[in-house]
Motif scaffolding. Sequence first.
Motif, short mmCIF file in Angstrom:
data_model
loop_
_atom_site.label_atom_id
_atom_site.label_comp_id
_atom_site.label_asym_id
_atom_site.label_seq_id
_atom_site.Cartn_x
_atom_site.Cartn_y
_atom_site.Cartn_z
N GLU A 86 0.82 -1.21 0.00
CA GLU A 86 0.00 0.00 0.00
C GLU A 86 0.86 1.26 0.00
O GLU A 86 0.52 2.25 -0.68
CB GLU A 86 -0.92 -0.01 1.21
N LEU A 87 1.97 1.24 0.74
CA LEU A 87 2.84 2.42 0.75
C LEU A 87 3.47 2.62 -0.63
O LEU A 87 3.54 3.75 -1.14
CB LEU A 87 3.93 2.27 1.81
N ALA A 88 3.92 1.54 -1.24
CA ALA A 88 4.50 1.65 -2.58
C ALA A 88 3.46 2.14 -3.58
O ALA A 88 3.76 2.98 -4.45
CB ALA A 88 5.06 0.29 -3.01
N SER A 89 2.25 1.63 -3.46
CA SER A 89 1.18 2.05 -4.37
C SER A 89 0.89 3.54 -4.21
O SER A 89 0.60 4.24 -5.20
CB SER A 89 -0.09 1.23 -4.11
N LEU A 90 0.94 4.03 -2.99
CA LEU A 90 0.74 5.45 -2.74
C LEU A 90 1.81 6.28 -3.45
O LEU A 90 1.51 7.28 -4.12
CB LEU A 90 0.76 5.74 -1.24
N LEU A 91 3.07 5.87 -3.33
CA LEU A 91 4.15 6.59 -4.00
C LEU A 91 4.01 6.51 -5.51
O LEU A 91 4.26 7.49 -6.22
CB LEU A 91 5.51 6.04 -3.56
N LEU A 92 3.60 5.35 -6.01
CA LEU A 92 3.41 5.21 -7.45
C LEU A 92 2.31 6.14 -7.95
O LEU A 92 2.40 6.72 -9.04
CB LEU A 92 3.08 3.76 -7.80
N SER A 93 1.28 6.31 -7.15
CA SER A 93 0.17 7.20 -7.55
C SER A 93 0.61 8.66 -7.57
O SER A 93 -0.03 9.49 -8.21
CB SER A 93 -1.01 7.03 -6.59
N LYS A 94 1.71 8.96 -6.88
CA LYS A 94 2.21 10.33 -6.83
C LYS A 94 3.37 10.59 -7.79
O LYS A 94 3.95 11.67 -7.79
CB LYS A 94 2.64 10.68 -5.41
#
Length: 355
Positions: free
Chosen positions: A331-339
């Motif tokens: 989830e943390l990686a996905s958040l960074l990817l979304s940004k």
Amino acid sequence: MAELGVSGVGLGRADSGGGAGRAGADPLLPQEENGVDGRAIRVGTRRSQLARIQTDSVVTMLRELYPDLHFEIVAMSTTGDKILDTALSKIGEKSLFTKELENALERNERENPLDAVVFHPKNCGKTLSLLPEKSVIGTSSLRRAAQLKKKFPHLEFRDIRGNLNTRLKKLDEKEDFSAIILAAAGLKRMGWENRIGQLLSPEDCLYAVGQGALAVEVRAKDQEILNMVSALHDADTVLCCIAERAFMKRLEGGCSVPVAVNTLLKDGQLYLTGAVYSLDGSDSLKETMQTGVSYPHQNEDGPNDDVQHVGITAKNVPGQAQEAAENLGVELASLLLSKGAKHILSVARQLNDAR
């Protein structure tokens, strides 16, 4: 005859845990026998002094737990050991120090995961901020260089290869480097803690995935050996490393891109800070997330006993807690990817390939 392997993780795959690289061992040779029935266990390790120290420490614990077994240590060279004239980030190979040595992963208690600065004798007593303009700092890590270039713009960073002994010799006997950056864990395990001139806090430099942790790797289906080494698990280390590895896996990170983490487990809450950087550190994304990991231990024969989480099999750690840790990393990686993390990492990888 059964086989397993030990080394330092962190070097995480992407980075040096004291000059050693990631951990572990693949079966060294095909064997007709599995498990402990043969009463002999072969333990694979890299040939470096640090790898041998770490392997010996784990084998000592296993001998105390299983005095009737014979443990044979087998040293071997890995891809990362053989290619010393090329920067780690340029070799273009994952698992540089473990490709010849890996399968399923087990953890032992974690050493200090922070990075440390070792100074040239003429700079003893200084810190990075006090070094003169244009001082050259040695590191083979894109992760370290990216963060420290931004934090200390008056310094220059240059690649340095070799094991701990070689790097320290290059530092002490030549004038090429004012200081070098290494993992504190490796220095401590080698008995060179007195060489640490400055510990870099997470505010200065987030560390590498798995840095400071020890791993014992065995065949994924070798249940007897998995049961045997499960006694060495440290639950907190397992959960932290699962979250870190899941974060890096989701980002498709490796030696060729700057990815960094910091984990903390406190009062049943697992906190994960993760970041990605451009090569010069000018562009970055950094976020922190948390999740609860307080779950009762399932029965010994529970359904999650043999489940792996990002390559880790931890039979004495609740499966729900492991799953929560893995989801946290994803989830943390996905958040960074979304940004926009994918763009930062893609550019970093392209620029590194072009160097």
